[in-house]
Design an enzyme around this catalytic site. Structure first.
Site, PDB file in Angstrom:
ATOM      1  N   HIS A  96       3.617   1.254  -0.405  1.00 52.48           N
ATOM      2  CA  HIS A  96       3.045   0.209  -0.528  1.00 52.48           C
ATOM      3  C   HIS A  96       2.420  -0.226  -1.490  1.00 52.48           C
ATOM      4  O   HIS A  96       2.879   0.970  -3.098  1.00 52.48           O
ATOM      5  CB  HIS A  96       1.827   0.993  -0.089  1.00 52.48           C
ATOM      6  CG  HIS A  96       1.477   2.037  -0.215  1.00 52.48           C
ATOM      7  ND1 HIS A  96       2.299   3.432  -0.169  1.00 52.48           N
ATOM      8  CD2 HIS A  96      -0.001   2.533  -1.355  1.00 52.48           C
ATOM      9  CE1 HIS A  96       1.458   4.295  -0.680  1.00 52.48           C
ATOM     10  NE2 HIS A  96       0.332   3.810  -1.409  1.00 52.48           N
ATOM     11  N   ASP A  98      -1.596  -0.043  -3.399  1.00 55.69           N
ATOM     12  CA  ASP A  98      -2.592   0.318  -3.739  1.00 55.69           C
ATOM     13  C   ASP A  98      -2.960  -0.948  -3.007  1.00 55.69           C
ATOM     14  O   ASP A  98      -3.992  -1.641  -3.659  1.00 55.69           O
ATOM     15  CB  ASP A  98      -2.634   1.314  -4.970  1.00 55.69           C
ATOM     16  CG  ASP A  98      -2.348   2.600  -5.117  1.00 55.69           C
ATOM     17  OD1 ASP A  98      -2.051   3.077  -3.910  1.00 55.69           O
ATOM     18  OD2 ASP A  98      -2.731   2.523  -6.343  1.00 55.69           O
ATOM     19  N   HIS A 234       4.848   1.614  -4.736  1.00 50.55           N
ATOM     20  CA  HIS A 234       5.960   2.937  -4.884  1.00 50.55           C
ATOM     21  C   HIS A 234       5.242   4.166  -2.886  1.00 50.55           C
ATOM     22  O   HIS A 234       4.411   3.470  -1.522  1.00 50.55           O
ATOM     23  CB  HIS A 234       4.201   3.767  -5.004  1.00 50.55           C
ATOM     24  CG  HIS A 234       3.049   3.890  -4.448  1.00 50.55           C
ATOM     25  ND1 HIS A 234       2.191   2.632  -5.201  1.00 50.55           N
ATOM     26  CD2 HIS A 234       2.286   5.002  -4.438  1.00 50.55           C
ATOM     27  CE1 HIS A 234       0.929   2.902  -4.919  1.00 50.55           C
ATOM     28  NE2 HIS A 234       0.861   4.325  -4.480  1.00 50.55           N
ATOM     29  N   ARG A 248      -5.759  11.668  -8.852  1.00 49.35           N
ATOM     30  CA  ARG A 248      -5.743  10.580  -9.408  1.00 49.35           C
ATOM     31  C   ARG A 248      -7.705   9.431  -9.837  1.00 49.35           C
ATOM     32  O   ARG A 248      -8.159   9.403  -9.358  1.00 49.35           O
ATOM     33  CB  ARG A 248      -5.221   9.215  -8.435  1.00 49.35           C
ATOM     34  CG  ARG A 248      -4.826   8.201  -8.836  1.00 49.35           C
ATOM     35  CD  ARG A 248      -4.309   7.426  -7.518  1.00 49.35           C
ATOM     36  NE  ARG A 248      -5.413   7.146  -6.224  1.00 49.35           N
ATOM     37  CZ  ARG A 248      -5.173   6.550  -4.841  1.00 49.35           C
ATOM     38  NH1 ARG A 248      -4.106   6.933  -4.796  1.00 49.35           N
ATOM     39  NH2 ARG A 248      -6.116   6.485  -4.710  1.00 49.35           N
TER      40      ARG A 248
END
Length: 278
Positions: A96, A98, A234, A248
């Site tokens: 995917h 983000d 990723h 994150r």
């Protein structure tokens, strides 16, 4: 800046950077790092164990404003830092990009792994410039003139978001074209029939995820990865049993730009294909 050591991870994308502490960079060094990010698409900084949450956010803000995520758990006292804990189900083992279901998806993410399993738990990234370049000329020409619908629906039904973006986006920093569809969020191409859309997207997903366009990184605790969300996908490899925890920050985005739709939305029996759910 002369002390920076830059080592490419693979021939496709990714570089490990040593000789810098992310908590202590000036404007000139940041410009060098940003240039490396545009070149390699994902950068890895091992040994950042001394990076504090405040340092993490300050580094992220050099790229732009930070997201406060609607759903994911946050680090106490730091709403901009989400905690990705495998014990709480944080295992994104689908390729995917983000938040492509938003009108302005994130431009970058900065992830630090603070707890890593002894074996497994790698992350992979793929180069979407190379994916676009791998298409035959006729398919590139077709893809340049299409858009795609990206959708996210929360499992409990409390939230739904949908956005339409070009199938091929043009990077604002490099002017290069990349594929901009992904298996997790992209549902359909409204200019095509549902069957045509499904076949084309399946092909584009396969090209975008192909191993020769991928790097795989073995985490060590404290390591930080920064990736360009505009030209990568990723995948977090779910091959471990021990706990894995990351922190994150995500940099708020820009609106993806491309050539625009060359054809109107396809209609079936008087009904627009945009209402046909994939």
């Amino acid at each position: 800046m002369d002390s920076l050591e830059v080592r490419p991870v693979t021939g496709a994308l990714g570089a490990e950077v040593r000789g810098v502490a992310l908590a202590d960079i000036d404007d000139a060094l940041f410009e060098r790092i940003y240039g490396l990010l545009l070149e390699h698409l994902v950068l890895f900084f091992p040994g950042e164990n001394d990076l504090t949450p405040a340092d993490h956010k300050a580094f992220g803000r050099r790229f732009g404003n930070l997201e406060v995520h609607r759903f994911l758990p946050k680090l106490a006292g730091h709403d901009e830092i989400v905690v990705l804990d495998s014990d709480l189900g944080a295992k994104a083992d689908v390729w995917h990009t983000d938040v492509t279901f938003a009108q302005s998806p994130p431009v970058a993410s900065i992830l630090q792994i603070v707890r890593s399993p002894e074996v497994g738990g790698d992350t992979m990234w793929s180069n979407q410039y190379l994916a676009y370049e791998a298409l035959s000329e006729p398919i590139r020409e077709l893809a340049d003139g299409l858009t795609a619908i990206h959708v996210f629906e929360h499992p409990d039904g409390s939230f739904r978001s949908e956005a339409e973006h070009p199938v091929v986006r043009i990077h604002p920093g490099t002017g290069k074209r990349s594929l901009y569809v992904n298996r997790m969020f992209t549902r359909r191409v409204p200019q095509l029939t549902p069957d045509e859309s499904a076949v084309l997207l399946a092909h584009l997903f396969a090209v975008s995820e192909s191993p020769q366009r991928v790097c795989r990184y073995r985490w060590t605790e404290g390591a930080v990865a920064v990736w360009d969300n505009r030209a990568t996908q990723h995948y977090a490899v779910n091959d471990y049993a021990e706990r894995r925890v990351g922190r994150r920050v995500t940099v708020l985005g820009d609106e993806p730009k491309g050539d625009g739709a060359r054809w109107p939305d396809h209609r079936i029996a008087g009904m627009s294909a945009t209402v046909v759910k994939g």
